[in-house]
Design a protein around this motif. Structure first.
Motif, PDB file in Angstrom:
ATOM      1  N   GLY A   1      -6.916  -0.591   9.983  1.00 24.47           N
ATOM      2  CA  GLY A   1      -7.773  -0.377   8.825  1.00 24.47           C
ATOM      3  C   GLY A   1      -9.047   0.378   9.129  1.00 24.47           C
ATOM      4  O   GLY A   1      -9.582   1.078   8.272  1.00 24.47           O
TER       5      GLY A   1
ATOM      6  N   PRO B   1       0.825  -1.211   0.000  1.00 25.24           N
ATOM      7  CA  PRO B   1       0.000   0.000   0.000  1.00 25.24           C
ATOM      8  C   PRO B   1       0.857   1.258   0.000  1.00 25.24           C
ATOM      9  O   PRO B   1       2.084   1.192   0.198  1.00 25.24           O
TER      10      PRO B   1
ATOM     11  N   SER C   1     -11.354  -8.680  -2.716  1.00 19.26           N
ATOM     12  CA  SER C   1     -11.845  -8.454  -1.352  1.00 19.26           C
ATOM     13  C   SER C   1     -12.884  -7.345  -1.278  1.00 19.26           C
ATOM     14  O   SER C   1     -13.540  -7.177  -0.251  1.00 19.26           O
ATOM     15  N   ARG C   2     -13.046  -6.588  -2.349  1.00 17.53           N
ATOM     16  CA  ARG C   2     -13.944  -5.432  -2.312  1.00 17.53           C
ATOM     17  C   ARG C   2     -15.379  -5.866  -2.066  1.00 17.53           C
ATOM     18  O   ARG C   2     -15.846  -6.860  -2.589  1.00 17.53           O
TER      19      ARG C   2
ATOM     20  N   HIS D   1      -9.984  -4.666   3.428  1.00 24.61           N
ATOM     21  CA  HIS D   1      -8.951  -4.282   2.446  1.00 24.61           C
ATOM     22  C   HIS D   1      -7.562  -4.510   3.027  1.00 24.61           C
ATOM     23  O   HIS D   1      -6.676  -5.058   2.348  1.00 24.61           O
TER      24      HIS D   1
ATOM     25  N   ALA E   1     -11.613 -13.168   2.140  1.00 28.69           N
ATOM     26  CA  ALA E   1     -12.148 -11.825   2.354  1.00 28.69           C
ATOM     27  C   ALA E   1     -13.503 -11.875   3.053  1.00 28.69           C
ATOM     28  O   ALA E   1     -13.772 -11.103   3.987  1.00 28.69           O
TER      29      ALA E   1
ATOM     30  N   ASP F   1     -17.105  -5.656   3.469  1.00 31.43           N
ATOM     31  CA  ASP F   1     -16.856  -4.947   4.723  1.00 31.43           C
ATOM     32  C   ASP F   1     -17.938  -5.170   5.765  1.00 31.43           C
ATOM     33  O   ASP F   1     -17.688  -5.000   6.960  1.00 31.43           O
TER      34      ASP F   1
ATOM     35  N   GLY G   1     -11.984  -0.108   6.305  1.00 35.38           N
ATOM     36  CA  GLY G   1     -10.792  -0.530   5.576  1.00 35.38           C
ATOM     37  C   GLY G   1     -10.139  -1.787   6.081  1.00 35.38           C
ATOM     38  O   GLY G   1      -9.098  -2.196   5.560  1.00 35.38           O
TER      39      GLY G   1
ATOM     40  N   THR H   1      -4.697  -7.060   1.679  1.00 36.67           N
ATOM     41  CA  THR H   1      -3.371  -6.538   1.340  1.00 36.67           C
ATOM     42  C   THR H   1      -2.288  -7.340   2.034  1.00 36.67           C
ATOM     43  O   THR H   1      -1.287  -7.750   1.416  1.00 36.67           O
TER      44      THR H   1
ATOM     45  N   VAL I   1      -6.523  -8.183  -3.311  1.00 37.34           N
ATOM     46  CA  VAL I   1      -7.140  -6.927  -2.859  1.00 37.34           C
ATOM     47  C   VAL I   1      -8.392  -6.627  -3.678  1.00 37.34           C
ATOM     48  O   VAL I   1      -9.437  -6.252  -3.143  1.00 37.34           O
ATOM     49  N   ARG I   2      -8.304  -6.823  -4.985  1.00 39.73           N
ATOM     50  CA  ARG I   2      -9.459  -6.538  -5.847  1.00 39.73           C
ATOM     51  C   ARG I   2     -10.648  -7.428  -5.485  1.00 39.73           C
ATOM     52  O   ARG I   2     -11.790  -6.966  -5.417  1.00 39.73           O
TER      53      ARG I   2
END
Length: 420
Positions: free
Chosen positions: A129, A8, A271-272, A136, A329, A275, A133, A140, A268-269
């Motif tokens: 985070g 990051p 995991s979107r 994410h 995730a 949340d 976050g 990461t 990371v992508r």
């Protein structure tokens, strides 16, 4: 242009990523060389090492909830740094091992520290985070960890090639050094507030804590069952690749490399959107279905010539990795969002406890199912993963519905629950 590097931008998460990289280089060193050090250099039998590690691992799981709970009372950054230093001493103690008894004396405390540290790490990731976050940040650090383990495994290859007493000692000392470097880097992360204060944690404990939160445990248990994809990939698939698909042993490295590369590039992508509990549960459902879709691909490799079998193994592993990353995730998102804000560490400990138990039981059961059952075993495993994934949204709805209102007052009658 999207970022290619898993690291990051500068800030606390970057520092935490560097600490993770250092730590996991040591993990790779020990995963690749530890068993050979204990058997070829120390002189223990492979059976003794396997049994000792199993016993130590199961005992170690008992530290997950207590140390996770401690992270709710104390700055998790400092606690994790202290645990890393303690792990450095435990790793160094392997230099003193000269018998099975001494091996257990070292392995059990090391396993307790390791399991507890995973819960503390999860609490620290949540603190760094923040609610928006933390998933994410989790993804990461997972990508960075894959880089570290790969690098450590490659470095261990040097010691294994030399295959001398001094080379194995250097491997052990290298593992020790990575713990100390990781602890030093952790102390560069800003101090984090403990998870809500001692009074609120005591109130949570009075209500029974995570091990009595049945609805949380049901969701976490479903995630843990799907999380056995790691055992399948690292134990079952290599044995299937060589024994049933008839591929040469180097293909195992290529299969695992596909998983590593995809994890670094897309963790990371993928995991979107995980949340909060509702979307995370939907992602866990997708993970179960995708893992299930990969199982017939693995099964089909047993009836193919070598080259098509190798190609299909790589395709199956790419599909498997998507499910793997969605599960990671989604499991993190659910474990974080369903935990009370003041008891995140304790709840991460309970989540880790179930995951550890599933991995421990899965090694024997999954090997027996797939290698003993052949193609039919793969299909049964796929059906299990699909069924567990499909139950995730309903389990999450029940867990969300049982949460107390944020104000501490009873929820109003008829208050809608977010759809899952």
């Amino acid at each position: 242009m999207g970022r290619v590097s898993p690291f990051p931008p500068p800030g606390p998460l970057r520092t935490l990523a560097l600490a993770t990289l250092a730590n996991t280089v040591g993990t790779g060193l020990w995963l690749a060389g530890g068993a050979l050090y204990l058997t070829r250099d120390v002189g223990l039998s492979p059976t003794s090492v396997g049994a000792g590690l199993t016993v130590a691992g199961l005992v170690g799981l008992t530290a997950s909830v207590p140390l996770g709970g401690l992270a709710d009372r104390w700055d998790p950054r400092t606690l994790r740094a202290v645990l890393q230093v303690c792990q450095a001493f435990a790793a160094a103690a392997y230099l003193l091992v000269d018998s099975l008894a001494m091996f257990l004396v070292v392995a059990v405390p090391e396993a307790l520290l390791s399991a507890g540290n995973l819960a503390v790490r999860a609490a620290l990731v949540a603190a760094v985070g923040g609610p928006a976050g933390r998933v994410h940040a989790f993804a990461t650090l997972r990508a960075v960890a894959n880089l570290g383990i790969t690098a450590g495994t490659a470095l261990a290859g040097i010691a294994l090639a030399v295959d001398t007493h001094r080379a194995y000692q250097v491997l052990v000392v290298g593992n020790v050094a990575t713990y100390l470097l990781s602890a030093a880097l952790l102390l560069r992360v800003p101090r984090q507030r403990a998870g809500g204060g001692a009074r609120r944690v005591t109130d949570a404990a009075r209500r029974g804590g995570p091990l009595r939160d049945g609805r949380f445990l049901a969701v976490s248990g479903a995630s843990a069952v799907l999380g056995t994809h790691l055992t399948v990939l690292t134990l079952v698939v290599p044995l299937w690749t060589v024994g049933r698909a008839g591929a040469p042993p180097p293909v195992v490295s290529a299969v695992l490399l596909i998983n590593t590369l995809l994890t670094v590039l897309v963790a990371v992508r993928l995991s979107r959107g995980a949340d909060t509990a509702a979307p995370a549960a939907r992602k866990l459902r997708r993970a179960g279905l995708v893992l299930a879709a990969a199982t017939p691909l693995y099964a089909a490799t047993a009836g193919l010539p070598v080259l098509p079998a190798v190609g299909l193994l790589l395709v199956a592993t790419a599909v498997w990795t998507v499910g793997d990353l969605w599960q990671g995730a989604a499991g993190a998102g659910l474990a974080y969002d369903l935990a009370p804000p003041h008891a995140i560490g304790a709840y991460q400990g309970a989540d880790g406890l179930l995951a550890g138990l599933a991995q421990a039981l899965g090694r024997g059961l999954l090997t027996l199912l797939v290698l003993g059952g052949g193609a039919a075993g793969w299909l049964v495993l796929g059906a299990l993963f699909a069924a567990v994934g499909l139950t995730a949204p309903a389990l999450a709805r029940r867990a969300v519905a049982s949460r107390p209102a944020p104000t501490g007052e009873p929820a109003a009658a008829g208050q809608p629950v977010a759809p899952v």
